[in-house]
Structures are given as C-alpha cells and as structure tokens.
Design a protein around this motif. Structure first.
Motif, PDB file in Angstrom:
ATOM      1  N   GLU A  45       7.067   8.776   5.920  1.00  0.00           N
ATOM      2  CA  GLU A  45       7.416   7.031   7.085  1.00  0.00           C
ATOM      3  C   GLU A  45       7.799   6.755   6.848  1.00  0.00           C
ATOM      4  OE1 GLU A  45       4.369   4.242   7.298  1.00  0.00           O
ATOM      5  OE2 GLU A  45       2.432   5.270   7.169  1.00  0.00           O
ATOM      6  N   CYS A  46       8.498   7.309   5.045  1.00  0.00           N
ATOM      7  CA  CYS A  46      10.226   7.266   4.298  1.00  0.00           C
ATOM      8  C   CYS A  46      10.833   8.044   5.057  1.00  0.00           C
ATOM      9  CB  CYS A  46       9.461   7.040   3.019  1.00  0.00           C
ATOM     10  SG  CYS A  46       9.552   5.273   2.409  1.00  0.00           S
ATOM     11  N   ARG A  47      10.399   9.539   5.221  1.00  0.00           N
ATOM     12  CA  ARG A  47      11.110  10.121   6.053  1.00  0.00           C
ATOM     13  C   ARG A  47      11.855  10.080   7.559  1.00  0.00           C
ATOM     14  NH1 ARG A  47       8.171  13.224   2.525  1.00  0.00           N
ATOM     15  NH2 ARG A  47       6.921  14.480   5.070  1.00  0.00           N
ATOM     16  N   TYR A  48      10.669   9.846   8.023  1.00  0.00           N
ATOM     17  CA  TYR A  48      10.832   9.309   9.774  1.00  0.00           C
ATOM     18  C   TYR A  48      11.775   8.174  10.507  1.00  0.00           C
ATOM     19  CZ  TYR A  48       9.693   8.008  14.363  1.00  0.00           C
ATOM     20  OH  TYR A  48      10.309   8.039  15.529  1.00  0.00           O
ATOM     21  N   ARG A  49      12.003   7.295   8.893  1.00  0.00           N
ATOM     22  CA  ARG A  49      12.114   5.949   8.959  1.00  0.00           C
ATOM     23  C   ARG A  49      14.064   5.992   9.045  1.00  0.00           C
ATOM     24  NH1 ARG A  49      11.198   0.630   9.355  1.00  0.00           N
ATOM     25  NH2 ARG A  49      13.229  -0.246  10.057  1.00  0.00           N
ATOM     26  N   TYR A  50      14.116   6.763   7.613  1.00  0.00           N
ATOM     27  CA  TYR A  50      15.607   6.857   6.871  1.00  0.00           C
ATOM     28  C   TYR A  50      16.280   7.951   7.050  1.00  0.00           C
ATOM     29  CZ  TYR A  50      13.209   2.533   4.957  1.00  0.00           C
ATOM     30  OH  TYR A  50      13.146   1.617   4.685  1.00  0.00           O
ATOM     31  N   GLY A  51      15.298   9.575   7.867  1.00  0.00           N
ATOM     32  CA  GLY A  51      15.918  10.803   7.952  1.00  0.00           C
ATOM     33  C   GLY A  51      16.344  11.132   7.073  1.00  0.00           C
ATOM     34  N   LYS A  52      16.195  11.088   5.988  1.00  0.00           N
ATOM     35  CA  LYS A  52      16.727  12.486   4.429  1.00  0.00           C
ATOM     36  C   LYS A  52      14.995  13.163   3.425  1.00  0.00           C
ATOM     37  CE  LYS A  52      20.958  12.234   4.778  1.00  0.00           C
ATOM     38  NZ  LYS A  52      21.424  14.174   5.643  1.00  0.00           N
ATOM     39  N   ASP A  53      15.859  13.559   3.037  1.00  0.00           N
ATOM     40  CA  ASP A  53      15.121  14.003   2.101  1.00  0.00           C
ATOM     41  C   ASP A  53      14.245  12.815   1.068  1.00  0.00           C
ATOM     42  OD1 ASP A  53      12.788  15.686   0.145  1.00  0.00           O
ATOM     43  OD2 ASP A  53      14.523  16.555  -0.923  1.00  0.00           O
ATOM     44  N   MET A  54      13.372  13.109   0.658  1.00  0.00           N
ATOM     45  CA  MET A  54      12.679  11.548  -0.332  1.00  0.00           C
ATOM     46  C   MET A  54      12.325  11.746  -1.544  1.00  0.00           C
ATOM     47  SD  MET A  54      12.950   8.807   1.130  1.00  0.00           S
ATOM     48  CE  MET A  54      14.073   8.730   2.299  1.00  0.00           C
ATOM     49  N   LYS A  55      12.880  13.257  -2.262  1.00  0.00           N
ATOM     50  CA  LYS A  55      12.647  13.721  -3.582  1.00  0.00           C
ATOM     51  C   LYS A  55      13.090  12.899  -4.429  1.00  0.00           C
ATOM     52  CE  LYS A  55      14.158  17.140  -6.606  1.00  0.00           C
ATOM     53  NZ  LYS A  55      15.376  18.457  -7.237  1.00  0.00           N
ATOM     54  N   GLY A  56      11.808  12.403  -5.361  1.00  0.00           N
ATOM     55  CA  GLY A  56      11.093  11.364  -6.409  1.00  0.00           C
ATOM     56  C   GLY A  56      11.135  10.212  -5.623  1.00  0.00           C
ATOM     57  N   VAL A  57      10.808  10.225  -4.565  1.00  0.00           N
ATOM     58  CA  VAL A  57      10.109   8.902  -3.740  1.00  0.00           C
ATOM     59  C   VAL A  57       9.418   8.580  -3.567  1.00  0.00           C
ATOM     60  CG1 VAL A  57      11.298   7.356  -1.961  1.00  0.00           C
ATOM     61  CG2 VAL A  57      12.645   8.427  -3.291  1.00  0.00           C
ATOM     62  N   LEU A  58       8.520   7.311  -3.906  1.00  0.00           N
ATOM     63  CA  LEU A  58       7.413   6.321  -3.269  1.00  0.00           C
ATOM     64  C   LEU A  58       7.459   6.260  -1.798  1.00  0.00           C
ATOM     65  CD1 LEU A  58       4.145   7.074  -4.288  1.00  0.00           C
ATOM     66  CD2 LEU A  58       5.057   5.221  -6.357  1.00  0.00           C
ATOM     67  N   CYS A  59       6.997   6.008  -1.215  1.00  0.00           N
ATOM     68  CA  CYS A  59       7.170   5.026  -0.305  1.00  0.00           C
ATOM     69  C   CYS A  59       6.156   4.288  -0.398  1.00  0.00           C
ATOM     70  CB  CYS A  59       7.006   5.759   1.342  1.00  0.00           C
ATOM     71  SG  CYS A  59       7.360   5.259   2.564  1.00  0.00           S
ATOM     72  N   ALA A  60       6.103   2.779  -0.091  1.00  0.00           N
ATOM     73  CA  ALA A  60       5.049   1.930   0.092  1.00  0.00           C
ATOM     74  C   ALA A  60       5.286   0.921   0.658  1.00  0.00           C
ATOM     75  CB  ALA A  60       5.048   1.217  -1.432  1.00  0.00           C
ATOM     76  N   ARG A  61       4.523  -0.111   1.638  1.00  0.00           N
ATOM     77  CA  ARG A  61       5.234  -0.755   2.995  1.00  0.00           C
ATOM     78  C   ARG A  61       3.667  -1.531   2.656  1.00  0.00           C
ATOM     79  NH1 ARG A  61       5.027   1.288   8.836  1.00  0.00           N
ATOM     80  NH2 ARG A  61       5.477  -0.758   8.771  1.00  0.00           N
ATOM     81  N   GLN A  79       1.331  -1.392   0.283  1.00  0.00           N
ATOM     82  CA  GLN A  79      -0.043   0.468  -0.218  1.00  0.00           C
ATOM     83  C   GLN A  79       0.993   1.215  -0.502  1.00  0.00           C
ATOM     84  OE1 GLN A  79      -2.502   0.560   3.744  1.00  0.00           O
ATOM     85  NE2 GLN A  79      -3.860   1.374   2.030  1.00  0.00           N
ATOM     86  N   VAL A  80       0.643   1.938  -0.479  1.00  0.00           N
ATOM     87  CA  VAL A  80       1.445   3.587  -0.812  1.00  0.00           C
ATOM     88  C   VAL A  80       1.168   4.257   0.495  1.00  0.00           C
ATOM     89  CG1 VAL A  80       1.746   5.465  -2.098  1.00  0.00           C
ATOM     90  CG2 VAL A  80       1.152   3.657  -2.960  1.00  0.00           C
ATOM     91  N   VAL A  81       1.895   4.352   1.242  1.00  0.00           N
ATOM     92  CA  VAL A  81       1.524   5.335   2.525  1.00  0.00           C
ATOM     93  C   VAL A  81       2.090   6.711   1.928  1.00  0.00           C
ATOM     94  CG1 VAL A  81       1.709   3.207   3.323  1.00  0.00           C
ATOM     95  CG2 VAL A  81       3.844   5.005   3.134  1.00  0.00           C
ATOM     96  N   ASP A  82       2.249   7.499   3.024  1.00  0.00           N
ATOM     97  CA  ASP A  82       2.562   8.660   2.807  1.00  0.00           C
ATOM     98  C   ASP A  82       4.219   8.792   3.410  1.00  0.00           C
ATOM     99  OD1 ASP A  82       1.636  12.377   3.779  1.00  0.00           O
ATOM    100  OD2 ASP A  82       3.751  12.063   4.417  1.00  0.00           O
TER     101      ASP A  82
END
Length: 263
Positions: free
Chosen positions: A181-197, A175-178
């Motif tokens: 969630e990736c920024r919180y986990r990995y601590g970096k800008d997520m430019k161009g990234v789609l986050c899913a889990r 499922q595509v998530v906000d």
C-alpha cells in the motif's frame, strides 16, 4: 488527533508524495499516565525549532526519527506530561547525545530514519516508564507478523492540515497493512518501513514525527513515525513508520538496550 510534522520543517523522504508530516488527526485526548513512555522533543537549529515525539526505551535512552534531530545543535526533552511543555526538563548538546542511524541520509529517500538520544538518567515512576522493544524475529522471509494487527500512535502534532500543533497529547489506533500500500502510493522501495493506516481518517501529522507506534496487545514499540502523504493529514492515506524490529541489533549495539531489556 494524530499529527504530522510541519511540512516546512522536515526533509523529503520518498520522492513523489511522501514527506515527513507528523500529527494526530481525528484522534482522542490522552489521559494522565496513559502514555508514560512518550517524550516531547524540540530540536534547535540556529533560530528554528522543530517539534517531534520520542519513546523512552531505557533510563538513559530515547528513540526518535533521524530527521527530527538532523542539523540540530541542541535537543530538549519533556517527560511524563500530557501537556506540551514549554520549559524543557532536559536540554542536551546534540553532537554529544544524538546518534542517527549511520546509513540515514535525507537526500537519499530518507531510509533508516531512526535515531537514538542518550539522556541524563531519569527515574521511572507512574508518570515516566520505558516501552519494550520487539524481538528481531518480527519479519521472516519478507513476511510481516504484524499484518492486520492494531497499534496505537500518540503525539502533540497538528490536529488538522492547517494546525500549529496541539498543547495536549492525542492518540489514535492504526492497522498495520501490507507494505505494498505504501509502495503503490509513494512509488519507492519501502525497505525498513512498516505501513499502517486507519479507515476512520485518523492519522499522524506535523509535530508527530519520531513518536511511537505501539502494538495494542503485545505493548511493544513496533514503529517510529516517519512520513505521510503530501496531500495532507486529513486524507487518511497510508503512513510510513520505521520498523523497529529491523533496527533492534543497531539499537543494542549503540545503547546496550535490547528487546525486553529495560535498563
């Protein structure tokens, strides 16, 4: 299971936990002709071989992750089979056929982790098909149109954290998530990234890098497997995919292939 690329074979993408680890964990066995757009890729560098996935977007073009082909001398591609092929259907000289995004740099957080491979022409059949690209309007004013929606990932990666890759193609639903969630986990800008889990601990793992994330309803290629957690594939943490809708213009510029344009 979805499987992440072996940790030793891939570069660091985002400082902290994130790294390129691709596989399908806790997934399901693919049926014959279920994923005719998926390609198994091997990248050869000196005496090393890096396994990855890719997606057919046209008769002469495959989309994958840039880290899959980085420093490769040759790339081989297998089409139209749910079994991991030992004999390449096509072997190409990387310097003539591989086009990484010009702003990709594995030493700079691995942003723009996307690449095109220009192939010999393949004829489409019930076993070999292209997958449509999304439109460039998937994101407007920072809003993610895919939020909360489900997509499918497929690959020949590891089936568990101590795996060595699967001989059979597996798939899983994510499922595509906000993006937070990736920024919180990995601590970096997520430019161009789609986050899913997945809430059922399904994940990609070693060997799944470069593979497709396809929207379940629209049947469009919305993501390219890029990175996951250093804590392991079985943990079920959020996964990072290159957001294809952000790269449609670049894909069209290099290959001539655009959204809904299956050449």
């Amino acid at each position: 299971m979805l499987i992440y690329l072996c940790l030793l074979l891939v570069p660091l993408f985002v400082t902290g936990e994130a790294n390129v680890v691709q596989r399908i964990v806790n997934g399901k066995l693919a049926k014959n002709r279920q994923f005719p757009y998926v390609v198994h890729i091997k990248a050869f560098e000196n005496n090393d071989t890096k396994p990855c996935g890719g997606s057919i977007i046209a008769n002469t073009w495959v989309l994958t992750a840039a880290h899959c082909t980085e420093n490769a001398t040759w790339v081989s591609l297998n089409y139209g089979d749910i079994w991991r092929g030992d004999k390449p259907a096509m072997k190409l000289l990387a310097r003539d056929h591989v086009f990484p995004h010009p702003q990709y740099n594995s030493r700079n957080n691995g942003f723009n982790d996307i690449a095109l491979i220009r192939t010999e022409r393949v004829e489409f059949s019930v076993h070999i098909q292209s997958i449509p690209l999304p439109t460039e309007s998937a994101h407007r004013d920072g809003h993610n149109d895919y939020m909360g929606q489900w997509a499918t990932v497929a690959g020949w990666g590891d089936l568990h954290d101590r795996g060595n890759g699967s001989v059979r193609l597996f798939w899983a639903s994510l499922q595509v998530v906000d993006q937070s969630e990736c920024r919180y986990r990995y601590g970096k800008d997520m430019k161009g990234v789609l986050c899913a889990r997945s809430d059922s601990e399904q994940s990609v793992c070693g060997g799944d890098s470069g593979g497709p994330l396809v929207h379940n309803k629209k049947k469009e290629l919305i993501g390219v497997v890029s990175f996951g957690s250093l804590s392991g594939c079985e943990e079920g943490g959020p996964l990072g995919f290159m957001d294809v809708s952000k790269y449609v213009a670049w894909i069209r510029h290099v290959s001539g292939v655009g959204a809904k344009n299956l050449q």
